[in-house]
Design an enzyme around this catalytic site. Structure first.
Site, short mmCIF file in Angstrom:
data_model
loop_
_atom_site.label_atom_id
_atom_site.label_comp_id
_atom_site.label_asym_id
_atom_site.label_seq_id
_atom_site.Cartn_x
_atom_site.Cartn_y
_atom_site.Cartn_z
N ASP A 83 0.85 -1.19 0.00
CA ASP A 83 0.00 0.00 0.00
C ASP A 83 0.89 1.25 0.00
OD1 ASP A 83 -2.40 1.44 0.25
OD2 ASP A 83 -2.29 1.44 2.44
N HIS A 84 0.62 2.18 -0.90
CA HIS A 84 1.37 3.45 -0.97
C HIS A 84 2.89 3.26 -1.04
CE1 HIS A 84 -2.11 6.01 -0.46
NE2 HIS A 84 -2.53 5.21 0.49
N ASP A 105 2.97 4.98 -5.37
CA ASP A 105 2.23 6.23 -5.16
C ASP A 105 3.15 7.42 -5.41
OD1 ASP A 105 0.76 8.38 -4.44
OD2 ASP A 105 0.32 7.71 -2.40
N ASN A 267 -10.24 0.65 -0.13
CA ASN A 267 -9.27 0.54 0.96
C ASN A 267 -9.89 0.97 2.30
OD1 ASN A 267 -7.51 0.02 -1.11
ND2 ASN A 267 -6.02 1.58 -0.51
N SER A 270 -8.68 2.64 8.74
CA SER A 270 -9.00 3.36 9.99
C SER A 270 -10.15 2.71 10.76
CB SER A 270 -9.35 4.82 9.69
OG SER A 270 -8.24 5.46 9.11
P1 13P Z 1 -8.81 4.92 5.66
O1 13P Z 1 -7.91 5.79 6.47
O2 13P Z 1 -10.06 5.65 5.27
O3 13P Z 1 -9.11 3.63 6.31
O4 13P Z 1 -8.04 4.61 4.28
C1 13P Z 1 -7.11 3.56 4.20
C2 13P Z 1 -6.31 3.61 2.95
O5 13P Z 1 -6.61 4.28 1.98
C3 13P Z 1 -5.11 2.77 2.90
O6 13P Z 1 -4.37 2.98 1.76
O1 G3H Z 2 -3.25 5.03 3.79
C1 G3H Z 2 -2.57 4.56 4.67
C2 G3H Z 2 -3.00 3.39 5.48
O2 G3H Z 2 -4.07 3.71 6.32
C3 G3H Z 2 -1.83 2.83 6.20
O3 G3H Z 2 -1.50 3.63 7.26
O4 G3H Z 2 0.87 4.32 6.93
O5 G3H Z 2 -0.19 4.32 9.22
O6 G3H Z 2 0.35 2.16 8.07
P1 G3H Z 2 0.01 3.61 7.91
ZN ZN Z 3 -4.49 4.97 0.97
#
Ligand code: 13P
Ligand code: G3H
Ligand code: ZN
Length: 322
Positions: A83-84, A105, A267, A270
Protein backbone atom coordinates in the site's frame (compact mmCIF):
# COMPACT_ATOMS: atom_id res chain seq x y z
CA UNK A 1 -4.71 -21.91 -3.27
CA UNK A 2 -1.46 -19.89 -3.28
CA UNK A 3 -1.42 -16.08 -3.16
CA UNK A 4 -2.94 -14.62 -6.33
CA UNK A 5 -2.75 -11.32 -8.20
CA UNK A 6 -5.84 -9.11 -8.39
CA UNK A 7 -6.31 -9.53 -12.17
CA UNK A 8 -9.11 -12.13 -12.09
CA UNK A 9 -10.66 -10.63 -8.95
CA UNK A 10 -10.99 -7.22 -10.59
CA UNK A 11 -12.43 -8.65 -13.83
CA UNK A 12 -15.16 -10.44 -11.88
CA UNK A 13 -15.77 -7.46 -9.58
CA UNK A 14 -16.08 -5.04 -12.52
CA UNK A 15 -18.55 -7.28 -14.33
CA UNK A 16 -20.39 -8.27 -11.16
CA UNK A 17 -20.92 -4.77 -9.77
CA UNK A 18 -19.07 -5.26 -6.50
CA UNK A 19 -15.68 -4.33 -5.02
CA UNK A 20 -12.92 -6.22 -3.25
CA UNK A 21 -12.03 -5.08 0.26
CA UNK A 22 -8.41 -4.05 0.75
CA UNK A 23 -7.61 -4.10 4.45
CA UNK A 24 -4.32 -3.01 6.03
CA UNK A 25 -2.54 -5.53 8.22
CA UNK A 26 0.01 -4.87 10.94
CA UNK A 27 -0.19 -7.84 13.28
CA UNK A 28 -1.49 -11.37 13.72
CA UNK A 29 -4.85 -10.46 15.25
CA UNK A 30 -5.76 -8.17 12.35
CA UNK A 31 -4.74 -10.78 9.75
CA UNK A 32 -6.81 -13.41 11.56
CA UNK A 33 -9.88 -11.20 11.99
CA UNK A 34 -9.99 -10.20 8.31
CA UNK A 35 -9.31 -13.60 6.82
CA UNK A 36 -11.68 -15.48 9.17
CA UNK A 37 -14.50 -13.11 8.15
CA UNK A 38 -13.61 -13.55 4.46
CA UNK A 39 -13.42 -17.33 4.81
CA UNK A 40 -16.84 -17.50 6.47
CA UNK A 41 -18.34 -15.13 3.89
CA UNK A 42 -16.59 -16.82 0.93
CA UNK A 43 -15.14 -13.46 -0.09
CA UNK A 44 -11.92 -12.74 -2.02
CA UNK A 45 -9.63 -10.31 -0.20
CA UNK A 46 -6.62 -8.02 -0.56
CA UNK A 47 -4.35 -7.85 2.48
CA UNK A 48 -2.21 -4.76 2.22
CA UNK A 49 0.96 -3.68 3.94
CA UNK A 50 2.14 -0.07 4.13
CA UNK A 51 5.67 1.25 4.45
CA UNK A 52 4.78 1.96 8.10
CA UNK A 53 3.60 -1.61 8.62
CA UNK A 54 6.87 -2.97 7.21
CA UNK A 55 8.80 -0.68 9.55
CA UNK A 56 6.65 -1.73 12.54
CA UNK A 57 6.28 -5.47 12.08
CA UNK A 58 9.10 -6.34 9.64
CA UNK A 59 8.60 -7.54 6.05
CA UNK A 60 9.24 -11.21 6.82
CA UNK A 61 6.83 -11.40 9.77
CA UNK A 62 4.05 -9.85 7.69
CA UNK A 63 4.64 -12.12 4.69
CA UNK A 64 4.70 -15.18 6.95
CA UNK A 65 1.49 -14.10 8.72
CA UNK A 66 -0.22 -13.73 5.36
CA UNK A 67 1.17 -17.11 4.24
CA UNK A 68 -0.33 -18.61 7.41
CA UNK A 69 -3.70 -17.13 6.43
CA UNK A 70 -3.35 -18.70 2.98
CA UNK A 71 -2.84 -22.10 4.63
CA UNK A 72 -5.77 -21.58 7.02
CA UNK A 73 -8.11 -20.26 4.29
CA UNK A 74 -7.27 -22.36 1.20
CA UNK A 75 -10.69 -21.80 -0.35
CA UNK A 76 -10.49 -18.01 -0.77
CA UNK A 77 -8.24 -16.00 -3.12
CA UNK A 78 -5.87 -13.71 -1.19
CA UNK A 79 -3.68 -10.94 -2.67
CA UNK A 80 -0.67 -9.57 -0.79
CA UNK A 81 -0.36 -5.91 -1.78
CA UNK A 82 2.05 -3.07 -0.98
CA UNK A 83 0.00 0.00 0.00
CA UNK A 84 1.37 3.45 -0.97
CA UNK A 85 4.78 2.26 -2.16
CA UNK A 86 6.83 5.46 -1.94
CA UNK A 87 9.58 4.59 -4.46
CA UNK A 88 10.95 1.99 -6.89
CA UNK A 89 13.23 0.42 -4.26
CA UNK A 90 10.37 -0.34 -1.84
CA UNK A 91 8.25 -1.76 -4.67
CA UNK A 92 11.18 -3.90 -5.82
CA UNK A 93 11.77 -5.23 -2.29
CA UNK A 94 8.12 -6.30 -2.09
CA UNK A 95 8.08 -7.79 -5.62
CA UNK A 96 11.25 -9.75 -4.81
CA UNK A 97 9.90 -10.58 -1.35
CA UNK A 98 6.67 -12.45 -2.14
CA UNK A 99 4.03 -9.76 -2.78
CA UNK A 100 1.65 -10.33 -5.70
CA UNK A 101 0.63 -6.68 -6.11
CA UNK A 102 2.25 -3.31 -5.41
CA UNK A 103 1.10 0.28 -5.41
CA UNK A 104 3.51 2.95 -6.53
CA UNK A 105 2.23 6.23 -5.16
CA UNK A 106 3.91 9.05 -7.03
CA UNK A 107 0.70 11.10 -6.96
CA UNK A 108 2.37 14.01 -5.19
CA UNK A 109 4.87 14.35 -8.08
CA UNK A 110 4.25 16.27 -11.31
CA UNK A 111 2.33 14.31 -13.99
CA UNK A 112 5.39 13.49 -16.15
CA UNK A 113 7.41 12.32 -13.15
CA UNK A 114 4.50 10.21 -11.87
CA UNK A 115 4.38 8.52 -15.30
CA UNK A 116 8.13 7.92 -15.35
CA UNK A 117 8.31 6.35 -11.86
CA UNK A 118 5.14 4.29 -12.35
CA UNK A 119 6.35 2.96 -15.72
CA UNK A 120 9.64 1.82 -14.17
CA UNK A 121 7.78 -0.08 -11.43
CA UNK A 122 5.34 -1.60 -13.95
CA UNK A 123 8.19 -2.91 -16.12
CA UNK A 124 9.88 -4.60 -13.18
CA UNK A 125 6.63 -5.88 -11.64
CA UNK A 126 5.22 -7.33 -14.87
CA UNK A 127 8.50 -9.10 -15.59
CA UNK A 128 7.99 -10.84 -12.23
CA UNK A 129 4.27 -11.63 -12.56
CA UNK A 130 3.20 -8.86 -10.17
CA UNK A 131 0.47 -6.27 -10.83
CA UNK A 132 0.67 -2.52 -10.17
CA UNK A 133 -1.74 0.07 -8.79
CA UNK A 134 -0.91 3.72 -9.48
CA UNK A 135 -2.51 6.98 -8.36
CA UNK A 136 -3.61 10.23 -9.98
CA UNK A 137 -4.91 13.05 -7.79
CA UNK A 138 -4.24 13.56 -4.07
CA UNK A 139 -6.36 12.74 -1.04
CA UNK A 140 -6.44 14.77 2.15
CA UNK A 141 -5.17 13.15 5.35
CA UNK A 142 -2.08 11.33 6.53
CA UNK A 143 -0.41 8.33 4.92
CA UNK A 144 2.92 7.42 6.41
CA UNK A 145 5.00 10.60 6.48
CA UNK A 146 2.94 12.44 3.87
CA UNK A 147 0.31 14.78 5.33
CA UNK A 148 -1.99 16.59 2.91
CA UNK A 149 -3.89 19.42 4.64
CA UNK A 150 -7.62 19.76 4.11
CA UNK A 151 -8.00 22.15 1.20
CA UNK A 152 -4.69 21.08 -0.40
CA UNK A 153 -6.11 17.84 -1.82
CA UNK A 154 -6.92 17.73 -5.55
CA UNK A 155 -9.49 15.71 -7.45
CA UNK A 156 -8.27 13.52 -10.30
CA UNK A 157 -8.44 15.28 -13.68
CA UNK A 158 -10.37 12.83 -15.91
CA UNK A 159 -8.71 14.22 -19.04
CA UNK A 160 -5.35 12.84 -17.80
CA UNK A 161 -6.32 9.24 -17.12
CA UNK A 162 -6.09 7.68 -20.61
CA UNK A 163 -2.62 9.05 -21.26
CA UNK A 164 -1.49 8.01 -17.77
CA UNK A 165 -2.74 4.43 -18.07
CA UNK A 166 -1.55 3.88 -21.63
CA UNK A 167 1.91 5.33 -21.00
CA UNK A 168 2.52 3.56 -17.69
CA UNK A 169 0.83 0.20 -18.34
CA UNK A 170 -0.51 0.15 -14.76
CA UNK A 171 -3.15 -2.48 -13.92
CA UNK A 172 -5.44 -0.36 -11.74
CA UNK A 173 -5.77 3.32 -10.90
CA UNK A 174 -6.50 5.03 -7.58
CA UNK A 175 -8.39 8.26 -8.08
CA UNK A 176 -9.35 11.17 -5.84
CA UNK A 177 -13.09 11.88 -5.74
CA UNK A 178 -13.39 13.27 -2.22
CA UNK A 179 -12.37 10.38 0.05
CA UNK A 180 -9.66 11.09 2.58
CA UNK A 181 -7.25 9.16 4.80
CA UNK A 182 -7.62 8.71 8.56
CA UNK A 183 -10.43 9.17 11.09
CA UNK A 184 -10.78 12.94 10.65
CA UNK A 185 -11.64 13.05 6.97
CA UNK A 186 -13.26 16.45 6.90
CA UNK A 187 -13.08 19.63 8.94
CA UNK A 188 -16.27 20.85 10.60
CA UNK A 189 -16.23 23.73 8.10
CA UNK A 190 -16.47 21.28 5.18
CA UNK A 191 -19.51 19.53 6.71
CA UNK A 192 -23.05 20.19 7.85
CA UNK A 193 -24.43 18.72 11.11
CA UNK A 194 -27.42 16.41 11.43
CA UNK A 195 -30.03 16.69 14.21
CA UNK A 196 -27.83 14.61 16.59
CA UNK A 197 -24.95 17.01 16.03
CA UNK A 198 -22.93 14.46 13.99
CA UNK A 199 -20.95 15.89 11.09
CA UNK A 200 -22.31 15.09 7.62
CA UNK A 201 -19.50 15.21 5.01
CA UNK A 202 -19.75 16.60 1.49
CA UNK A 203 -20.82 13.92 -1.04
CA UNK A 204 -18.26 12.07 -3.15
CA UNK A 205 -17.71 13.43 -6.68
CA UNK A 206 -19.48 10.71 -8.66
CA UNK A 207 -19.37 13.05 -11.66
CA UNK A 208 -15.55 12.74 -11.70
CA UNK A 209 -15.81 8.95 -11.37
CA UNK A 210 -18.27 8.78 -14.29
CA UNK A 211 -15.92 10.85 -16.48
CA UNK A 212 -13.01 8.54 -15.62
CA UNK A 213 -15.17 5.49 -16.36
CA UNK A 214 -16.13 6.82 -19.79
CA UNK A 215 -12.48 7.29 -20.68
CA UNK A 216 -11.30 3.93 -19.29
CA UNK A 217 -14.05 1.40 -20.00
CA UNK A 218 -13.46 -1.93 -18.26
CA UNK A 219 -10.50 -0.59 -16.26
CA UNK A 220 -10.40 -1.22 -12.48
CA UNK A 221 -10.58 1.91 -10.33
CA UNK A 222 -9.44 2.05 -6.69
CA UNK A 223 -10.72 4.19 -3.82
CA UNK A 224 -8.41 4.97 -0.92
CA UNK A 225 -9.47 6.65 2.30
CA UNK A 226 -12.77 4.79 2.40
CA UNK A 227 -13.34 4.16 6.08
CA UNK A 228 -16.76 5.14 7.35
CA UNK A 229 -15.54 5.91 10.88
CA UNK A 230 -18.36 4.03 12.66
CA UNK A 231 -19.80 6.33 15.31
CA UNK A 232 -20.41 3.28 17.51
CA UNK A 233 -16.63 2.88 17.90
CA UNK A 234 -15.91 6.60 18.16
CA UNK A 235 -18.43 6.65 21.05
CA UNK A 236 -16.83 3.55 22.63
CA UNK A 237 -13.43 5.27 22.50
CA UNK A 238 -14.76 8.57 23.86
CA UNK A 239 -16.71 6.89 26.67
CA UNK A 240 -13.66 4.96 27.80
CA UNK A 241 -11.01 7.61 28.17
CA UNK A 242 -10.41 8.60 24.55
CA UNK A 243 -10.90 11.98 22.93
CA UNK A 244 -11.79 11.87 19.25
CA UNK A 245 -14.16 14.77 18.70
CA UNK A 246 -15.62 15.19 15.22
CA UNK A 247 -14.11 12.01 13.78
CA UNK A 248 -16.06 11.47 10.57
CA UNK A 249 -15.89 9.14 7.56
CA UNK A 250 -17.44 8.33 4.20
CA UNK A 251 -21.10 7.26 4.39
CA UNK A 252 -21.42 3.56 3.59
CA UNK A 253 -24.31 4.16 1.18
CA UNK A 254 -21.93 6.15 -1.06
CA UNK A 255 -19.29 3.42 -0.92
CA UNK A 256 -21.95 0.85 -1.84
CA UNK A 257 -22.80 2.98 -4.86
CA UNK A 258 -19.11 3.22 -5.80
CA UNK A 259 -18.72 -0.57 -5.46
CA UNK A 260 -21.46 -1.08 -8.07
CA UNK A 261 -19.46 0.98 -10.60
CA UNK A 262 -15.93 0.63 -12.01
CA UNK A 263 -14.51 0.80 -8.48
CA UNK A 264 -13.08 -2.69 -7.93
CA UNK A 265 -10.94 -2.11 -4.80
CA UNK A 266 -11.91 -0.16 -1.70
CA UNK A 267 -9.27 0.54 0.96
CA UNK A 268 -10.34 0.34 4.60
CA UNK A 269 -7.91 0.72 7.47
CA UNK A 270 -9.00 3.36 9.99
CA UNK A 271 -12.30 1.56 10.75
CA UNK A 272 -10.40 -1.53 11.88
CA UNK A 273 -8.10 0.60 14.03
CA UNK A 274 -11.13 2.25 15.66
CA UNK A 275 -12.72 -1.14 16.36
CA UNK A 276 -9.49 -2.41 17.91
CA UNK A 277 -8.84 0.70 20.02
CA UNK A 278 -12.47 1.01 21.16
CA UNK A 279 -12.60 -2.65 22.17
CA UNK A 280 -9.33 -2.49 24.11
CA UNK A 281 -10.27 0.78 25.87
CA UNK A 282 -13.64 -0.71 26.89
CA UNK A 283 -11.99 -3.89 28.13
CA UNK A 284 -9.58 -1.97 30.36
CA UNK A 285 -12.31 0.34 31.67
CA UNK A 286 -14.34 -2.75 32.67
CA UNK A 287 -11.37 -4.83 33.89
CA UNK A 288 -8.75 -2.49 35.36
CA UNK A 289 -7.03 -5.44 37.08
CA UNK A 290 -6.39 -7.47 33.90
CA UNK A 291 -3.03 -7.48 32.15
CA UNK A 292 -2.94 -10.53 29.86
CA UNK A 293 -2.76 -9.29 26.21
CA UNK A 294 -4.68 -12.37 25.06
CA UNK A 295 -7.63 -11.30 27.18
CA UNK A 296 -7.90 -7.79 25.73
CA UNK A 297 -6.89 -8.69 22.17
CA UNK A 298 -9.56 -11.39 21.95
CA UNK A 299 -12.60 -9.05 22.00
CA UNK A 300 -10.71 -6.62 19.75
CA UNK A 301 -10.13 -9.36 17.18
CA UNK A 302 -13.75 -10.52 17.41
CA UNK A 303 -15.06 -6.99 16.83
CA UNK A 304 -12.76 -6.43 13.84
CA UNK A 305 -14.00 -9.70 12.37
CA UNK A 306 -17.65 -8.63 12.69
CA UNK A 307 -16.86 -5.21 11.23
CA UNK A 308 -15.13 -6.80 8.22
CA UNK A 309 -18.08 -9.16 7.75
CA UNK A 310 -20.41 -6.15 7.68
CA UNK A 311 -18.21 -4.43 5.07
CA UNK A 312 -18.14 -7.55 2.86
CA UNK A 313 -21.90 -8.05 3.00
CA UNK A 314 -23.36 -4.55 3.19
CA UNK A 315 -20.77 -2.23 1.63
CA UNK A 316 -18.53 -4.09 -0.83
CA UNK A 317 -21.07 -6.69 -1.99
CA UNK A 318 -18.32 -9.33 -2.32
CA UNK A 319 -19.72 -11.94 0.06
CA UNK A 320 -20.10 -15.27 -1.77
CA UNK A 321 -17.84 -14.18 -4.66
CA UNK A 322 -14.79 -16.35 -3.82
P1 13P B 1 -8.81 4.92 5.66
O1 13P B 1 -7.91 5.79 6.47
O2 13P B 1 -10.06 5.65 5.27
O3 13P B 1 -9.11 3.63 6.31
O4 13P B 1 -8.04 4.61 4.28
C1 13P B 1 -7.11 3.56 4.20
C2 13P B 1 -6.31 3.61 2.95
O5 13P B 1 -6.61 4.28 1.98
C3 13P B 1 -5.11 2.77 2.90
O6 13P B 1 -4.37 2.98 1.76
O1 G3H C 1 -3.25 5.03 3.79
C1 G3H C 1 -2.57 4.56 4.67
C2 G3H C 1 -3.00 3.39 5.48
O2 G3H C 1 -4.07 3.71 6.32
C3 G3H C 1 -1.83 2.83 6.20
O3 G3H C 1 -1.50 3.63 7.26
O4 G3H C 1 0.87 4.32 6.93
O5 G3H C 1 -0.19 4.32 9.22
O6 G3H C 1 0.35 2.16 8.07
P1 G3H C 1 0.01 3.61 7.91
ZN1 ZN D 1 -4.49 4.97 0.97
Amino acid sequence: MPLVTSTEMFKKAYNGGYAIGAFNVNNMEIVQAITEACKEEHAPVILQVSKGARAYANHTYLVKLVEAAVIECPEIPIVLHLDHGPDFETCKACIDGGFTSVMIDASSKPFAENIEITKKVVEYAHAHGVVVEAELGTLAGIEDEVKVEHGAESYTHPEEVEEFVSRTGCDSLAIAIGTSHGAYKFTAAQCTRNEEGILVPPPLRFDVLKEVEKRLPGFPIVLHGSSSVPQEYVKMINENGGAMPDAVGIPESQLREAARSSVCKINIDSDLRLAMTGSIRKFFAEHPDKFDPREYLKPARANIKELVRHKLVDVLGCSGKA
